[in-house]
Write a protein that holds these residues in place. Structure first.
Motif, mmCIF file in Angstrom:
data_model
loop_
_atom_site.group_PDB
_atom_site.id
_atom_site.type_symbol
_atom_site.label_atom_id
_atom_site.label_comp_id
_atom_site.label_asym_id
_atom_site.label_seq_id
_atom_site.Cartn_x
_atom_site.Cartn_y
_atom_site.Cartn_z
ATOM 1 N N ALA A 245 0.843 -1.189 0.000
ATOM 2 C CA ALA A 245 0.000 0.000 0.000
ATOM 3 C C ALA A 245 0.883 1.245 0.000
ATOM 4 O O ALA A 245 2.007 1.215 0.508
ATOM 5 C CB ALA A 245 -0.918 0.012 1.220
ATOM 6 N N GLU A 246 0.351 2.298 -0.582
ATOM 7 C CA GLU A 246 0.999 3.608 -0.578
ATOM 8 C C GLU A 246 -0.035 4.638 -0.153
ATOM 9 O O GLU A 246 -1.185 4.584 -0.586
ATOM 10 C CB GLU A 246 1.527 3.981 -1.962
ATOM 11 N N ILE A 247 0.383 5.567 0.684
ATOM 12 C CA ILE A 247 -0.495 6.644 1.123
ATOM 13 C C ILE A 247 0.076 7.938 0.588
ATOM 14 O O ILE A 247 1.238 8.274 0.858
ATOM 15 C CB ILE A 247 -0.620 6.657 2.655
ATOM 16 N N LEU A 248 -0.746 8.635 -0.208
ATOM 17 C CA LEU A 248 -0.336 9.896 -0.820
ATOM 18 C C LEU A 248 -1.105 11.030 -0.160
ATOM 19 O O LEU A 248 -2.333 10.957 -0.010
ATOM 20 C CB LEU A 248 -0.606 9.870 -2.317
ATOM 21 N N TRP A 249 -0.383 12.043 0.215
ATOM 22 C CA TRP A 249 -0.970 13.189 0.893
ATOM 23 C C TRP A 249 -0.393 14.446 0.277
ATOM 24 O O TRP A 249 0.817 14.551 0.063
ATOM 25 C CB TRP A 249 -0.661 13.104 2.382
ATOM 26 N N GLN A 250 -1.248 15.366 -0.053
ATOM 27 C CA GLN A 250 -0.869 16.623 -0.693
ATOM 28 C C GLN A 250 -0.020 16.377 -1.944
ATOM 29 O O GLN A 250 0.973 17.054 -2.196
ATOM 30 C CB GLN A 250 -0.134 17.538 0.293
ATOM 31 N N GLY A 251 -0.418 15.361 -2.720
ATOM 32 C CA GLY A 251 0.195 15.090 -4.014
ATOM 33 C C GLY A 251 1.494 14.306 -3.999
ATOM 34 O O GLY A 251 2.088 14.090 -5.047
ATOM 35 N N ARG A 252 1.944 13.836 -2.825
ATOM 36 C CA ARG A 252 3.167 13.050 -2.822
ATOM 37 C C ARG A 252 3.050 11.841 -1.897
ATOM 38 O O ARG A 252 2.325 11.866 -0.901
ATOM 39 C CB ARG A 252 4.388 13.889 -2.458
#
Length: 184
Positions: free
Chosen positions: A164-171
């Motif tokens: 899984a990857e968590i992206l926040w504010q475009g990154r």
């Protein structure tokens, strides 16, 4: 021209069928998790905030109301435990406090990665699905502390998350490798 139209329609409907199959697999996982008594897994979490990286391994157990985690590695912080409560996502620690950056510092705390993963699987908005040779990727949208978070979850052949990857504010700020994901 008729061959072109037939080929085009075949490609469109094949793509739609694959998307439907991926969405069905996701909905099956969601329903299983929502009706289960417990979900357990181990995850290796890596946070990347640009200037620094943190990596650690957590054992996690979720009972529908409470996500409990125990730090397994590295040895310097092994044994630290904490909990996230379902009603508000409140993070509490037992005994020692794991001092990592948090929203107070403008960041999502890395120990919240399992909580965000479970919340997105159980209630997040499915934006899209992708198929790759290793399985299906779910593109989910969730909120954390009233902020939009994108969660990309890769399912294995059993239909369980394994990356899984968590992206926040475009990154991308958090990545997870998930092992031994079990729903009971």
């Amino acid at each position: 021209m008729k061959r072109f139209i037939a080929l085009f329609l075949a490609l469109v409907f094949t793509g739609c069928a694959a998307q439907d199959e991926a969405a069905d697999q996701f909905l099956t996982l969601r329903q299983t998790m929502q009706s289960a008594n417990q979900c357990t897994f181990r995850t290796a979490v890596t946070s990347d905030y640009g200037d620094y990286l943190h990596s650690f391994v957590l054992d996690c157990a979720y009972d529908g109301e409470l996500l409990t985690f125990t730090v397994v590695a590295p040895d310097s912080i092994a044994g630290i435990t904490g909990q996230f409560r379902a009603e508000m996502g409140a993070l509490t620690f037992d005994g020692k406090i794991l001092a990592l950056e948090s929203l107070a510092d403008g960041q999502i705390p890395p120990v919240s990665a399992p909580w965000i993963l479970l919340r997105s699987l159980m209630g997040g908005y499915l934006e899209a699905t992708s198929e790759i040779s290793e399985g299906i990727i779910l593109h989910l949208r969730e909120t954390y502390a009233d902020d939009s978070v994108k969660v990309q979850v890769q399912l294995n052949d059993n239909g369980h998350p394994w990356k899984a990857e968590i992206l926040w504010q475009g990154r991308r700020i958090l990545t997870m490798d998930v092992e031994n994901f079990q729903v009971r």
